[in-house]
Design a protein around this motif. Structure first.
Motif, mmCIF file in Angstrom:
data_model
loop_
_atom_site.group_PDB
_atom_site.id
_atom_site.type_symbol
_atom_site.label_atom_id
_atom_site.label_comp_id
_atom_site.label_asym_id
_atom_site.label_seq_id
_atom_site.Cartn_x
_atom_site.Cartn_y
_atom_site.Cartn_z
ATOM 1 N N SER A 24 0.830 -1.196 0.000
ATOM 2 C CA SER A 24 0.000 0.000 0.000
ATOM 3 C C SER A 24 0.870 1.253 0.000
ATOM 4 N N ASP A 148 -4.908 0.022 2.210
ATOM 5 C CA ASP A 148 -5.227 0.225 0.796
ATOM 6 C C ASP A 148 -5.902 1.562 0.524
ATOM 7 N N GLU A 149 -6.876 1.945 1.357
ATOM 8 C CA GLU A 149 -7.631 3.167 1.105
ATOM 9 C C GLU A 149 -7.517 4.212 2.204
ATOM 10 N N ASP A 173 -8.041 9.687 3.909
ATOM 11 C CA ASP A 173 -8.055 8.916 2.677
ATOM 12 C C ASP A 173 -6.760 9.183 1.911
ATOM 13 N N LYS A 174 -6.603 8.555 0.770
ATOM 14 C CA LYS A 174 -5.359 8.673 0.008
ATOM 15 C C LYS A 174 -5.168 10.046 -0.631
#
Length: 190
Positions: A24, A148-149, A173-174
């Motif tokens: 990630s 991942d997110e 968040d990303k």
């Protein structure tokens, strides 16, 4: 109400005990001093940001130390003025720092206030909170769980006396959009 408390607890506990996936990629690092911009924080949160802004690194410079105290959560699930509790331990060896911790919701008093750092470490381990590798820079100690997110990051600084540590944690968040934050002022354990 209990469902929200439980889901928030799961989010915060996973932030402390989870392991990051190597594949990630991290999102942008959120400057913890900007979270309260726009008057979204309570007065206790702003006081912690002020302490953090004036704080220093280098407080975790010996073996095992523990801190615990009041935490205020910036989320739709909790009153931002209500003091919950939490604790963190920092275990420093020659080349690395490891961090573990827990948040405790709706306790009337700090459940760790009479514990040594070693007792805190054992309590955390008994409850599944594992030591995670942290990063120490010239200005702060950091802990990051990259998923991942979502990125969950904690930034730590102490006052000059090293008796108080200021913690600001974010879930973002990303793109760097913060969905929740925690602000803690913790006292060092003897």
């Amino acid at each position: 109400m209990m469902r929200y408390i439980f889901s928030s607890l799961v989010i915060f506990v996973s932030a402390i005990t989870g392991t990051a996936k190597a594949e990630s990629a991290p999102g942008p690092v959120v400057d913890p001093t900007t979270i309260c911009d726009g008057s979204v924080c309570s007065e206790p949160m702003q006081n912690i940001v002020d302490g953090y802004s004036q704080g220093v690194s280098g407080f975790a410079n010996q073996g095992l130390i523990g801190y615990s105290g009041k935490c205020f959560h910036l989320t739709s699930h909790f009153d931002p003025n209500y003091a919950h509790h939490g604790g963190f331990i920092f275990e420093k060896s020659e080349n690395q720092i490891a961090i573990s911790g827990m948040f405790n919701f709706f306790y009337s008093e700090d459940p760790y206030q009479d514990m040594t750092a070693q007792e805190m470490k054992q309590r955390f381990a008994d409850n599944g909170s594992k030591l995670s590798p942290g990063t120490e820079t010239a200005t702060e100690v950091q802990l990051a769980h990259i998923y991942d997110e979502t990125d969950i990051r904690y930034s730590y600084r102490s006052d000059v006396s090293k008796k108080n540590v200021f913690v600001i944690g974010t879930t973002s968040d990303k793109s760097g959009n913060v969905s929740s934050a925690v602000f803690c002022k913790m006292l060092r354990h003897p």
